[in-house]
Design a protein around this motif. Structure first.
Motif, PDB file in Angstrom:
ATOM      1  N   LYS A 122      34.395  -3.507  41.258  1.00 30.42           N
ATOM      2  CA  LYS A 122      34.243  -4.725  42.054  1.00 30.42           C
ATOM      3  C   LYS A 122      35.605  -5.348  42.380  1.00 30.42           C
ATOM      4  N   ASN A 123      36.457  -5.452  41.369  1.00 27.01           N
ATOM      5  CA  ASN A 123      37.796  -6.016  41.586  1.00 27.01           C
ATOM      6  C   ASN A 123      38.628  -5.141  42.525  1.00 27.01           C
ATOM      7  N   TYR A 124      38.493  -3.828  42.364  1.00 29.37           N
ATOM      8  CA  TYR A 124      39.237  -2.885  43.212  1.00 29.37           C
ATOM      9  C   TYR A 124      38.810  -3.030  44.672  1.00 29.37           C
ATOM     10  N   TYR A 125      37.497  -3.072  44.915  1.00 30.93           N
ATOM     11  CA  TYR A 125      37.004  -3.185  46.297  1.00 30.93           C
ATOM     12  C   TYR A 125      37.399  -4.526  46.918  1.00 30.93           C
ATOM     13  N   GLN A 126      37.330  -5.584  46.122  1.00 30.05           N
ATOM     14  CA  GLN A 126      37.677  -6.894  46.670  1.00 30.05           C
ATOM     15  C   GLN A 126      39.173  -6.982  46.970  1.00 30.05           C
ATOM     16  N   ASN A 127      39.976  -6.374  46.119  1.00 27.81           N
ATOM     17  CA  ASN A 127      41.412  -6.335  46.373  1.00 27.81           C
ATOM     18  C   ASN A 127      41.718  -5.568  47.662  1.00 27.81           C
ATOM     19  N   ASN A 128      40.970  -4.480  47.896  1.00 25.54           N
ATOM     20  CA  ASN A 128      41.133  -3.732  49.153  1.00 25.54           C
ATOM     21  C   ASN A 128      40.874  -4.628  50.355  1.00 25.54           C
ATOM     22  N   LEU A 129      39.861  -5.449  50.245  1.00 27.18           N
ATOM     23  CA  LEU A 129      39.471  -6.303  51.366  1.00 27.18           C
ATOM     24  C   LEU A 129      40.550  -7.320  51.708  1.00 27.18           C
ATOM     25  N   PHE A 130      41.127  -7.919  50.681  1.00 29.89           N
ATOM     26  CA  PHE A 130      42.079  -9.000  50.924  1.00 29.89           C
ATOM     27  C   PHE A 130      43.544  -8.545  50.953  1.00 29.89           C
ATOM     28  N   GLN A 131      43.857  -7.425  50.304  1.00 28.93           N
ATOM     29  CA  GLN A 131      45.257  -7.034  50.154  1.00 28.93           C
ATOM     30  C   GLN A 131      45.645  -5.752  50.908  1.00 28.93           C
ATOM     31  N   HIS A 132      44.702  -4.848  51.086  1.00 26.48           N
ATOM     32  CA  HIS A 132      45.036  -3.559  51.686  1.00 26.48           C
ATOM     33  C   HIS A 132      45.003  -3.656  53.221  1.00 26.48           C
ATOM     34  N   GLU A 133      45.921  -2.966  53.850  1.00 25.82           N
ATOM     35  CA  GLU A 133      46.014  -3.009  55.314  1.00 25.82           C
ATOM     36  C   GLU A 133      44.725  -2.526  55.973  1.00 25.82           C
ATOM     37  N   GLU A 134      44.130  -1.471  55.424  1.00 27.78           N
ATOM     38  CA  GLU A 134      42.890  -0.928  55.997  1.00 27.78           C
ATOM     39  C   GLU A 134      41.741  -1.935  55.877  1.00 27.78           C
ATOM     40  N   GLY A 135      41.654  -2.571  54.718  1.00 27.59           N
ATOM     41  CA  GLY A 135      40.606  -3.569  54.524  1.00 27.59           C
ATOM     42  C   GLY A 135      40.780  -4.761  55.443  1.00 27.59           C
ATOM     43  N   GLN A 136      42.019  -5.190  55.631  1.00 27.78           N
ATOM     44  CA  GLN A 136      42.299  -6.331  56.495  1.00 27.78           C
ATOM     45  C   GLN A 136      42.003  -6.045  57.969  1.00 27.78           C
ATOM     46  N   SER A 137      42.203  -4.796  58.364  1.00 27.47           N
ATOM     47  CA  SER A 137      42.018  -4.448  59.779  1.00 27.47           C
ATOM     48  C   SER A 137      40.591  -4.024  60.115  1.00 27.47           C
ATOM     49  N   ILE A 138      39.832  -3.526  59.119  1.00 29.25           N
ATOM     50  CA  ILE A 138      38.491  -2.993  59.407  1.00 29.25           C
ATOM     51  C   ILE A 138      37.390  -3.853  58.796  1.00 29.25           C
ATOM     52  N   GLU A 157      31.582 -11.859  45.944  1.00 30.92           N
ATOM     53  CA  GLU A 157      32.505 -10.803  45.512  1.00 30.92           C
ATOM     54  C   GLU A 157      32.408  -9.560  46.391  1.00 30.92           C
ATOM     55  N   LEU A 158      32.352  -9.799  47.708  1.00 35.79           N
ATOM     56  CA  LEU A 158      32.261  -8.703  48.683  1.00 35.79           C
ATOM     57  C   LEU A 158      33.578  -7.940  48.727  1.00 35.79           C
ATOM     58  N   GLY A 159      33.510  -6.679  49.122  1.00 39.73           N
ATOM     59  CA  GLY A 159      34.720  -5.860  49.114  1.00 39.73           C
ATOM     60  C   GLY A 159      34.665  -4.728  50.126  1.00 39.73           C
ATOM     61  N   TYR A 160      35.582  -3.776  49.939  1.00 37.45           N
ATOM     62  CA  TYR A 160      35.680  -2.636  50.870  1.00 37.45           C
ATOM     63  C   TYR A 160      36.198  -1.419  50.112  1.00 37.45           C
ATOM     64  N   SER A 161      35.554  -0.264  50.350  1.00 39.42           N
ATOM     65  CA  SER A 161      35.985   1.008  49.776  1.00 39.42           C
ATOM     66  C   SER A 161      36.713   1.801  50.855  1.00 39.42           C
ATOM     67  N   LEU A 162      37.922   2.244  50.553  1.00 37.27           N
ATOM     68  CA  LEU A 162      38.788   2.889  51.547  1.00 37.27           C
ATOM     69  C   LEU A 162      38.177   4.183  52.094  1.00 37.27           C
ATOM     70  N   GLU A 163      38.699   4.615  53.254  1.00 39.21           N
ATOM     71  CA  GLU A 163      38.165   5.815  53.919  1.00 39.21           C
ATOM     72  C   GLU A 163      38.563   7.089  53.190  1.00 39.21           C
TER      73      GLU A 163
END
Length: 699
Positions: A122-138, A157-163
């Motif tokens: 959960k923390n990893y996915y949420q960090n992707n959403l707010f911190q990772h370039e891919e999460g921020q753009s998609i 606690e929504l998030g994003y899993s990278l491609e």
């Protein structure tokens, strides 16, 4: 690491039983205790009692009992250590730990490991959403397009899993997480051929890759699973993907949003039930927080009972799709059968709760619900009458369906009201509806009898099978013999015990039975009944002075132990408690009630709670009329004296029975004379005890 004793005691002192249980069920005061419908089994009327004064709970229906720590263990399925950590976090208590041995470290509960891995994800996915370039753009723009604020995104606690195929798995392994745990948690997938031979070049990929993630929480807020939505228009993949069933996630038992909604449901005394994740999130953001979703499944009994912990009222919010509404009506009958009140709301065609609340705003949305909420009879009539038209057969089928629903309502008065309403709506004699309902009820009763008979036959077949062979769907747990169970000492601590049974060093006793199932009930009769009463007095009043006016300073524990010195009890659990009292008393320690109801062994703890819990209390109205009801504290000496006499009487009667059996079996004259002499001595003792008790000996 193991939590030290000082920290455990701080947690026990801080974890108010009503506060802890109040997070899971709605408690109502009745007399000195609080009551609710039991969260551990389905019931229509409250039999679950919470005693704030004693710090314990007990269900008089299913027998579950314990303190605040045991409640968290049972309701969350946690081990002893994880339950302590849960409560420490709730009350802001800093954990002090001691080092575990290698063997103890290996014994860590797998369930706890799964929860830790899911929280990391959960923390990893949420960090992707707010911190990772891919999460921020998609992913971030997608949530913004849905109208979700940053506060709402963090609340759920929504998030994003990278491609990337295995970005999460690689990162988790790098941080020390076990691959086997990641697979069992449903976060990582191994290719099938690699599962067959895991030693050769394991290939993994992330289950939720290239998707936005919706963590699914249990009632206490722990992440137990994920829902994930793909953002690309790819018809070869499912739009939504959910975690598989795991040890911590059973989708039929879970409601999406229940953690965020439970307090609002309790406060508003109504739960709004919707279909999708985004419906829950949008309504919550609009200030309508008492809303949950069925987490990607058809509504289940377990989900209805979960709602019933917090409110008896459910309003189902349907999308404006007629086909979907008809498919979901089965859930309404289930709600009725559980004794809950259900209303239904349909939105204009093409709208769902998410779109409609954003379209008209929260105030108008709530007003729409209030104006358009229908009871299930009115709802079914409006939905199907147009379709039936003047066709008498279709109308008859509709009436039968409505009667079938009404017959499932457990409350007689409520059923009667709905029969009257149906008779008026459908223009039919109410007596005919009641007759049809009786037929349906009789058919269901016959079917239940068949089901029970089938289960009984299955059990008999299981009993006839050789040892170690079980049917594919076992229906019962094996019986446990107390006498066959191992004992433990302080030196044996942790060795051979399941991880949810960790005896404290200050509660270990050399002959305490271990691994006794907490639901193994003792039903006392004869001698056991008197042994139970003796132990109840020791557990409930052992530290109190037995008679301050006559023998100041003499505790009830000292008095009883001296009177039954050398006597052992025949019932294993009561003898265990008696021996614990003796061993500690020799050391100069008088065990109190708290010692037993907080004991690490669940059987000792539950039996102690059974002993000290009173189901009934004197009416408060008696106090208004100055009717004084003596308490046990007022008559401890008499209670103890009479119990000791009755206990000795029960043992004496058993001895007389044994002597008579021996007399009947022997033909030796000398042996008969000896046995008869012993019998006459026992008979004299019986007369003396009867005289003291004020009873009459028949012969």
């Amino acid at each position: 690491m193991r939590i030290d004793e000082a920290t455990i005691e701080r947690i026990r002192q801080s974890a108010d039983i009503a506060d802890v249980i109040g997070d899971y069920v709605s408690l109502k005061k009745k007399g000195a205790n609080l009551w609710a419908c039991c969260p551990f089994h389905g019931e229509k009327s409250p039999s679950f009692s919470v005693s704030p004064a004693k710090g314990i709970y007990k269900c008089f229906g299913c027998g579950k009992a314990g303190d605040s720590i045991r409640f968290i263990m049972d309701i969350e399925g946690l081990g002893y250590g994880e339950a302590l950590r849960h409560l420490a976090k709730k009350y802001g208590i800093e954990i002090q730990e001691t080092q575990l041995s290698d063997e103890q470290q290996l014994a860590q509960n797998e369930r706890e490991s799964l929860l830790i891995a899911l929280n990391y994800a959960k923390n990893y996915y949420q960090n992707n959403l707010f911190q990772h370039e891919e999460g921020q753009s998609i992913a971030y723009p997608y949530f913004k397009e849905r109208g979700f604020s940053d506060k709402t995104i963090r609340t759920f606690e929504l998030g994003y899993s990278l491609e990337n195929w295995d970005a999460f798995t690689k990162e988790a392994l790098k941080n020390g997480y076990n691959l086997d745990i990641l697979v069992k948690a449903g976060l990582t997938i191994l290719k099938q051929n690699e599962q067959e031979n895991p030693q050769q070049n394991q290939k993994t990929f992330d289950r939720f890759r290239n998707r936005v993630t919706f963590p699914i929480h249990n009632v206490s807020g722990k992440v137990i699973a994920f829902g994930a939505r793909i953002l690309k228009n790819d018809k070869s993949q499912a739009k939504y993907l959910n975690s598989p069933e795991t040890e911590v996630y059973h989708k039929s038992n879970v409601l999406y949003g229940i953690f965020q909604a439970k307090n609002a449901i309790r406060t508003k005394d109504v739960c709004y039930l919707v279909e999708g994740y985004t419906d829950v999130i949008s309504l919550h953001q609009a200030g309508i927080e008492n809303v949950v979703a069925s987490s990607g499944t058809s509504l289940t009994i377990e989900q209805i009972r979960l709602i019933a912990r917090f409110s008896q009222n459910i309003t189902v919010l349907y999308d404006g799709d007629p086909a979907g509404i008809k498919a979901s009506l089965r859930g309404m009958d289930m709600i009725l059968e559980e004794g809950l009140n259900v209303k239904l709301v349909v939105f204009p065609e093409g709208e769902d709760p998410d779109s409609y609340v954003q379209k008209i705003g929260s105030e108008a949305f709530v007003e729409y619900i209030h104006k358009n909420a229908s009871d299930f009879i009115t709802f079914k009539a409006e939905l199907f009458l147009k379709e039936a038209g003047s066709d008498p057969f279709k109308r008859a089928e509709l009436i039968k369906d409505m009667v079938g629903s009404i017959s499932k309502i457990p409350d007689t008065i409520t059923r009667s009201v709905f029969f009257q309403k149906t008779a008026s709506l459908m223009q039919i004699d109410e007596a005919i509806l009641i007759t049809e309902s009786n037929k349906i009820t009789l058919e269901r009763s016959k079917q239940r009898e068949k089901d029970n008979q089938r289960d009984a036959n299955r059990q008999r077949l299981q009993n006839d099978l050789p040892a170690g062979v079980t049917l594919s769907q076992p229906t019962s747990q094996p019986n446990v013999n107390f006498d066959d169970l191992p004992s433990f000492t302080e030196e044996d601590e942790f060795s051979g015990f399941p991880t949810d049974f960790v005896p404290s060093t200050n509660t270990s006793v050399s002959n305490t039975p271990a691994n006794i199932p907490p639901n193994n009930k003792v039903i006392p009769t004869g001698i056991a009944l008197q042994e139970r009463e003796c132990v109840r007095l020791l557990v409930s009043h052992g530290v109190k002075e037995v008679d301050p006016g006559v023998a100041p300073g003499v505790t009830l524990m000292q008095y009883i132990l001296s009177e039954i010195d050398g006597m052992n009890f025949t019932t294993p659990i009561y003898d265990t408690i008696l021996q614990m009292c003796r061993e500690k008393f020799i050391q100069g320690i008088v065990l109190d009630t708290k010692f037993f109801i907080a004991h690490s062994n669940p059987t000792i703890q539950q039996e102690a709670i059974n002993l000290v819990t009173e189901r009934y209390a004197a009416s408060e109205a008696w106090l208004k009329h100055e009717i004084i009801v003596p308490t046990e504290d007022d008559k401890l000496a008499d209670l103890a004296f009479q119990n000791i006499l009755r206990l000795k009487k029960a043992y004496n009667e058993q001895q007389m029975k044994d002597l008579m059996q021996k007399l009947a079996k022997t033909s030796d004259a000398n042996e008969q004379t000896h046995l008869l002499g012993l019998f006459m001595e026992a008979k004299q003792i019986e007369k003396e005890i009867a005289k003291e008790l004020g009873t009459v000996v028949g012969r």
